[in-house]
Write a protein that holds these residues in place. Sequence first.
Motif, PDB file in Angstrom:
ATOM      1  N   GLU A  31       0.868  -1.191   0.000  1.00 18.31           N
ATOM      2  CA  GLU A  31       0.000   0.000   0.000  1.00 18.31           C
ATOM      3  C   GLU A  31       0.896   1.230   0.000  1.00 18.31           C
ATOM      4  N   SER A  41     -12.244   3.899  -0.106  1.00 12.07           N
ATOM      5  CA  SER A  41     -12.846   3.188   1.040  1.00 12.07           C
ATOM      6  C   SER A  41     -12.887   4.038   2.308  1.00 12.07           C
ATOM      7  N   GLN A  47     -23.283   1.739   2.843  1.00 13.77           N
ATOM      8  CA  GLN A  47     -24.405   0.822   2.594  1.00 13.77           C
ATOM      9  C   GLN A  47     -23.893  -0.521   2.074  1.00 13.77           C
ATOM     10  N   GLY A 381     -16.619   0.274  -8.594  1.00 11.31           N
ATOM     11  CA  GLY A 381     -17.507   1.425  -8.778  1.00 11.31           C
ATOM     12  C   GLY A 381     -18.252   1.850  -7.536  1.00 11.31           C
ATOM     13  N   THR A 386     -19.869  -3.303  -0.751  1.00  9.50           N
ATOM     14  CA  THR A 386     -20.842  -4.395  -0.840  1.00  9.50           C
ATOM     15  C   THR A 386     -20.261  -5.639  -1.520  1.00  9.50           C
TER      16      THR A 386
HETATM   17  C1  LIG Z   1     -19.023   9.025  -2.289  1.00  9.04           C
HETATM   18  C2  LIG Z   1     -18.930   7.516  -2.345  1.00  9.04           C
HETATM   19  C3  LIG Z   1     -19.912   6.751  -1.733  1.00  9.04           C
HETATM   20  C4  LIG Z   1     -19.858   5.364  -1.790  1.00  9.04           C
HETATM   21  N1  LIG Z   1     -20.818   4.628  -1.131  1.00  9.04           N
HETATM   22  C5  LIG Z   1     -20.759   3.270  -1.150  1.00  9.04           C
HETATM   23  C6  LIG Z   1     -21.714   2.512  -0.430  1.00  9.04           C
HETATM   24  O1  LIG Z   1     -22.599   3.039   0.243  1.00  9.04           O
HETATM   25  N2  LIG Z   1     -21.643   1.158  -0.512  1.00  9.04           N
HETATM   26  C7  LIG Z   1     -20.678   0.526  -1.251  1.00  9.04           C
HETATM   27  O2  LIG Z   1     -20.697  -0.696  -1.328  1.00  9.04           O
HETATM   28  N3  LIG Z   1     -19.731   1.235  -1.905  1.00  9.04           N
HETATM   29  C8  LIG Z   1     -19.742   2.598  -1.877  1.00  9.04           C
HETATM   30  N4  LIG Z   1     -18.815   3.325  -2.561  1.00  9.04           N
HETATM   31  C9  LIG Z   1     -17.840   2.630  -3.421  1.00  9.04           C
HETATM   32  C10 LIG Z   1     -16.659   2.067  -2.645  1.00  9.04           C
HETATM   33  O3  LIG Z   1     -16.215   3.022  -1.693  1.00  9.04           O
HETATM   34  C11 LIG Z   1     -15.521   1.725  -3.620  1.00  9.04           C
HETATM   35  O4  LIG Z   1     -16.004   0.913  -4.667  1.00  9.04           O
HETATM   36  C12 LIG Z   1     -14.421   0.946  -2.893  1.00  9.04           C
HETATM   37  O5  LIG Z   1     -13.959   1.680  -1.787  1.00  9.04           O
HETATM   38  C13 LIG Z   1     -13.265   0.636  -3.838  1.00  9.04           C
HETATM   39  O6  LIG Z   1     -12.303  -0.043  -3.071  1.00  9.04           O
HETATM   40  P1  LIG Z   1     -10.867  -0.349  -3.651  1.00  9.04           P
HETATM   41  O7  LIG Z   1     -10.141  -1.087  -2.585  1.00  9.04           O
HETATM   42  O8  LIG Z   1     -10.986  -0.931  -4.995  1.00  9.04           O
HETATM   43  O9  LIG Z   1     -10.225   1.107  -3.888  1.00  9.04           O
HETATM   44  P2  LIG Z   1      -9.534   2.080  -2.826  1.00  9.04           P
HETATM   45  O10 LIG Z   1     -10.276   2.111  -1.542  1.00  9.04           O
HETATM   46  O11 LIG Z   1      -9.321   3.368  -3.528  1.00  9.04           O
HETATM   47  O12 LIG Z   1      -8.159   1.365  -2.531  1.00  9.04           O
HETATM   48  C14 LIG Z   1      -7.118   1.294  -3.476  1.00  9.04           C
HETATM   49  C15 LIG Z   1      -5.837   1.350  -2.676  1.00  9.04           C
HETATM   50  O13 LIG Z   1      -4.733   1.125  -3.556  1.00  9.04           O
HETATM   51  C16 LIG Z   1      -3.689   1.968  -3.168  1.00  9.04           C
HETATM   52  N5  LIG Z   1      -2.814   2.162  -4.320  1.00  9.04           N
HETATM   53  C17 LIG Z   1      -3.131   2.759  -5.484  1.00  9.04           C
HETATM   54  N6  LIG Z   1      -2.064   2.763  -6.310  1.00  9.04           N
HETATM   55  C18 LIG Z   1      -1.079   2.144  -5.654  1.00  9.04           C
HETATM   56  C19 LIG Z   1       0.269   1.839  -5.991  1.00  9.04           C
HETATM   57  N7  LIG Z   1       0.789   2.167  -7.177  1.00  9.04           N
HETATM   58  N8  LIG Z   1       1.022   1.204  -5.070  1.00  9.04           N
HETATM   59  C20 LIG Z   1       0.505   0.846  -3.856  1.00  9.04           C
HETATM   60  N9  LIG Z   1      -0.757   1.119  -3.494  1.00  9.04           N
HETATM   61  C21 LIG Z   1      -1.548   1.749  -4.383  1.00  9.04           C
HETATM   62  C22 LIG Z   1      -4.405   3.257  -2.763  1.00  9.04           C
HETATM   63  O14 LIG Z   1      -3.570   4.069  -1.941  1.00  9.04           O
HETATM   64  C23 LIG Z   1      -5.622   2.712  -2.038  1.00  9.04           C
HETATM   65  O15 LIG Z   1      -5.387   2.542  -0.663  1.00  9.04           O
HETATM   66  C24 LIG Z   1     -18.817   4.718  -2.496  1.00  9.04           C
HETATM   67  C25 LIG Z   1     -17.800   5.490  -3.078  1.00  9.04           C
HETATM   68  C26 LIG Z   1     -17.841   6.885  -3.006  1.00  9.04           C
HETATM   69  C27 LIG Z   1     -16.731   7.686  -3.616  1.00  9.04           C
END
Ligand SMILES: Cc1cc2nc3c(=O)[nH]c(=O)nc-3n(C[C@H](O)[C@H](O)[C@H](O)COP(=O)(O)OP(=O)(O)OC[C@H]3O[C@@H](n4cnc5c(N)ncnc54)[C@H](O)[C@@H]3O)c2cc1C
Length: 416
Positions: A31, A41, A47, A381, A386
Amino acid sequence: MKQLVVIGGGVVGLTTAWALVQAGHRVTLVERAAALAQGASRANGGQLSYRYVSPLADAGVPLKALGWLLDRDGPLRLRPDGTLAQWRWLGAFLAHCKASTNRRTTARLLALGAFSQRCFLELQREAALNAIELRTPGKLVVYRKPAAFERAARQSDPKGPERAMSRDECLALEPALGDCGEPWLAGGIFTAGEAVADCHAMCLQLGRRLEQHPNFRGWVHAHALGFVEEHGRVVALRSTEGELAADGFVLAAGLQSAALAAPLGIRLPLYPLKGYSLSAPIGGQHRPPAVSVTDFERKTLYARIGQQLRVAAMVDLVGEDTSLDPSRLAALHRNVLASFPKAADYSQAVPWAGLRPATPSGAPMLGATPLTGLWLNVGHGALGFTFSFGSARILADLISGRPSPLDLDGLALRAA
Ligand SMILES: Cc1cc2nc3c(=O)[nH]c(=O)nc-3n(C[C@H](O)[C@H](O)[C@H](O)COP(=O)(O)OP(=O)(O)OC[C@H]3O[C@@H](n4cnc5c(N)ncnc54)[C@H](O)[C@@H]3O)c2cc1C
């Protein structure tokens, strides 16, 4: 037992790391930030919407979008970001705006949602997740326009868990909807069993549980820079802390996954859909909604998370920009004050903006890539919290050489 590296410490990377250690593999998490779950996140809507998946791409959305763009407080904003990726993504999104495509995506996401719910319950038990503000109040999607409500009521399955409710039934279920003086709703669809939790708190607790797990090698605070490929196999990750060799690598870096995959010739059709949230404290004098509420027309979610009201809204296509735009925050404040004026102390609300890592269809991309040893868990997305539990289990099964527990048609890597 394989030695694996998971890239990304958001909810998707953390749940994947957990599923992999539980499956008997050794896992290192990479990370780039100094703490876990600082990306999408961090302060999302909270939700756990297993049965209401509603992909954005649908028939009629392009026309509605024009209206939203003309409304200064509308849920959508589009600003050219100077990249080809934005136009490519928009083109692919428009191609998905068909009723038949929406029905297919919805069916896939509903299957993933139901599977994810089961996986969440197992994870909660295995990892003893106990400080995540989990509640199961059910979800009420409310409609302002009678025509939109009637259409949703017609489409809801009378044998399914959803129940169409008149305006009065909605007010009886959730009295806070009546607090704005002139209730604005035409009706709603209620789904019992839908949950709410604090995604950030869950990520931090899962991170601590991982650190105690004998198969977890620890997390490396490093920026992943790219992969070392030999004869069609990925053999190492290059990072700011040096090279990490392993048997397999899971790309779970949210939006940044596209930049990491591109030099390998893998084009991931991800674009940031920027959203905002407010976390407002709830005092004794406030009347927050008890159920989790989604305002369909304004694309705004309201969820009580502990002693906070979390309001999440907006879909802004403005590139990789997490700045807090004062005009969008002012619009969000106007919206919440007009809808739930007594729910929380909005003057103390903490604003946040995050980037949903979105595919044009709204479905995540899971599983193998053309390169041996490189796996994907990306593109969750609007519903990454969820879907994370089910997606993580699918990856763990595939990497362990077992068949996927779900049909991956429409969820696996495909041409953009
Ligand atoms: C306003 C909003 C409301 C939402 N509401 C909901 C909801 O109610 N319910 C629901 O289910 N979802 C919801 N979502 C969607 C959900 O938050 C995201 O789909 C989810 O958090 C994506 O998770 P992720 O781990 O893929 O991405 P992230 O949480 O962005 O994690 C990616 C990680 O990778 C790390 N990273 C990136 N590049 C590198 C690199 N080169 N080297 C090392 N580390 C790296 C980043 O630092 C980050 O920590 C919402 C999103 C938003 C913006």
